[in-house]
Design a protein around this motif. Sequence first.
Motif, short mmCIF file in Angstrom:
data_model
loop_
_atom_site.label_atom_id
_atom_site.label_comp_id
_atom_site.label_asym_id
_atom_site.label_seq_id
_atom_site.Cartn_x
_atom_site.Cartn_y
_atom_site.Cartn_z
N GLY A 1 0.79 -1.23 0.00
CA GLY A 1 0.00 0.00 0.00
C GLY A 1 0.82 1.27 0.00
N ARG A 2 2.12 1.13 -0.15
CA ARG A 2 3.00 2.30 -0.12
C ARG A 2 3.73 2.45 -1.46
NH1 ARG A 2 8.42 3.11 1.31
NH2 ARG A 2 8.63 0.86 1.68
N LEU A 3 3.82 3.68 -1.95
CA LEU A 3 4.55 3.94 -3.19
C LEU A 3 6.04 3.83 -2.92
CD1 LEU A 3 4.40 4.82 -6.19
CD2 LEU A 3 4.60 7.19 -5.39
N VAL A 4 6.69 2.83 -3.56
CA VAL A 4 8.11 2.58 -3.33
C VAL A 4 8.96 3.46 -4.24
CG1 VAL A 4 9.94 0.84 -3.42
CG2 VAL A 4 7.66 0.21 -2.62
N THR A 5 8.56 3.57 -5.50
CA THR A 5 9.28 4.42 -6.45
C THR A 5 8.34 4.80 -7.58
OG1 THR A 5 11.21 4.58 -7.92
CG2 THR A 5 10.11 2.46 -7.80
N ASP A 6 8.60 5.92 -8.19
CA ASP A 6 7.88 6.31 -9.40
C ASP A 6 8.85 6.64 -10.52
OD1 ASP A 6 8.92 8.65 -8.45
OD2 ASP A 6 7.01 9.75 -8.43
N ARG A 7 10.08 6.16 -10.38
CA ARG A 7 11.13 6.45 -11.35
C ARG A 7 11.05 5.48 -12.52
NH1 ARG A 7 17.54 7.23 -9.76
NH2 ARG A 7 18.19 8.19 -11.73
N PHE A 8 11.26 6.00 -13.71
CA PHE A 8 11.25 5.17 -14.91
C PHE A 8 12.68 4.81 -15.31
CE2 PHE A 8 7.06 7.00 -15.20
CZ PHE A 8 6.30 6.00 -15.78
N LEU A 9 12.81 3.64 -15.95
CA LEU A 9 14.08 3.20 -16.52
C LEU A 9 13.99 3.36 -18.03
CD1 LEU A 9 16.03 -0.06 -15.66
CD2 LEU A 9 15.54 0.53 -18.03
N GLY A 10 14.87 4.17 -18.58
CA GLY A 10 14.87 4.39 -20.01
C GLY A 10 14.87 5.86 -20.35
N ASP A 11 15.09 6.16 -21.61
CA ASP A 11 15.13 7.54 -22.07
C ASP A 11 13.74 8.18 -21.94
OD1 ASP A 11 14.94 9.69 -24.36
OD2 ASP A 11 17.07 9.35 -24.01
N PRO A 12 13.67 9.43 -21.50
CA PRO A 12 12.35 10.08 -21.34
C PRO A 12 11.53 10.16 -22.62
CG PRO A 12 14.06 11.34 -20.21
CD PRO A 12 14.77 10.28 -20.99
N THR A 13 12.18 10.06 -23.78
CA THR A 13 11.43 10.12 -25.05
C THR A 13 10.81 8.78 -25.43
OG1 THR A 13 13.40 9.63 -26.38
CG2 THR A 13 12.95 11.96 -25.87
N TRP A 14 11.19 7.69 -24.74
CA TRP A 14 10.64 6.38 -25.06
C TRP A 14 9.26 6.22 -24.43
CZ3 TRP A 14 15.51 3.03 -23.55
CH2 TRP A 14 16.57 3.36 -24.41
N PRO A 15 8.36 5.49 -25.06
CA PRO A 15 7.00 5.34 -24.52
C PRO A 15 6.98 4.48 -23.26
CG PRO A 15 7.28 3.96 -26.46
CD PRO A 15 8.51 4.83 -26.38
N ALA A 16 6.07 4.83 -22.35
CA ALA A 16 5.86 4.04 -21.13
C ALA A 16 4.44 3.49 -21.07
CB ALA A 16 6.13 4.87 -19.89
N ALA A 17 3.55 3.99 -21.93
CA ALA A 17 2.17 3.50 -21.98
C ALA A 17 2.12 2.23 -22.82
CB ALA A 17 1.25 4.57 -22.55
N LEU A 18 2.53 1.13 -22.22
CA LEU A 18 2.71 -0.12 -22.96
C LEU A 18 1.44 -0.96 -22.94
CD1 LEU A 18 6.29 -1.05 -21.69
CD2 LEU A 18 5.59 0.57 -23.46
#
Length: 312
Positions: free
Chosen positions: A265-282
């Motif tokens: 129930g706790r947010l551990v991380t919200d960091r993404f792995l990869g270039d910011p221009t790459w899509p994350a809505a997979l």
Amino acid sequence: MSLILGAVLLDALLGDPVYRLHPVRLLGGWIARCERALFARGLDGYLGGVLHWLLVVGGALVAWWGVRFGLAALYPPLALGWDLFIAYSLLCTRDLLEHGRRVLAPLAAGDLPGARAQLAMLVGRDVEPLGVDGVTRATIESLSENLTDGVLTPLWALCLFGVPGLVVVKAVSSLDSMVGYRNERYRRFGWAGARSDDLVHWLPARLSPLVVALAAVLLREHPGLALRAAWRYHALLPSPNSGWSEAACAGALRVRLIGPVWSGGRLVTDRFLGDPTWPAALSAVDLRRALRLLGWSSVVALAFGLGLAALG
């Protein structure tokens, strides 16, 4: 060479059936029994952990060799059959891909709750907050992270050191999965298992970007990005090894992974792995691409391992 090909073929055709006397389940039971015996004697620190490691790894080797010796005395071809059975049982490439396909099926059918339920068998994080994109990212992360310890290291250990090498690798991996935690119970006792696991996967992890890049060439994905992403982003994961293959797969697919991760129930991380221009809505399309990439990475790894075996 024939042993390697036979074990890989059986794994590809039959997968990893679940039954009570499976060698990995027996190994897990032995790990638990040894742990209880050592804790009962007050050996719950570093010394106990080292003794535990020796009992588990040594016991696994003795069990394999003892059965082999007995079968060879009865009828030598039986010993070869035993080696083939153990090698097949300790390889799990198809099982890894099947886990991904079990998530893909409901995801592609629009059944998000079903996809979450399947994902929960792969990861320890909370799956309820995840949408389609989160389920897809988490599945790709888990599969790509396990490419090293689930496919590359066991396969190459078999190719280089035969069945004994494979037995040692699986024993060490099982030790890490059962006692390699940094909590009060295992911080000292599990140290030997955790550090030896880091050691056996160290080189395969750092070779995994090359394997993924070659697979990306075959699939016309992004081999250059696989190598660059592995170098740039591998350290985002706390493990010294798992970030290499995960970052390489993210680059090969040109997608961002991780993102918001919830646990308890706790947010551990919200960091993404990869270039910011790459899509994350997979979506399911990206998971299907990832499964193809991992499948071909396994083929590349086999070719590399057979080459090593031939040279040896």
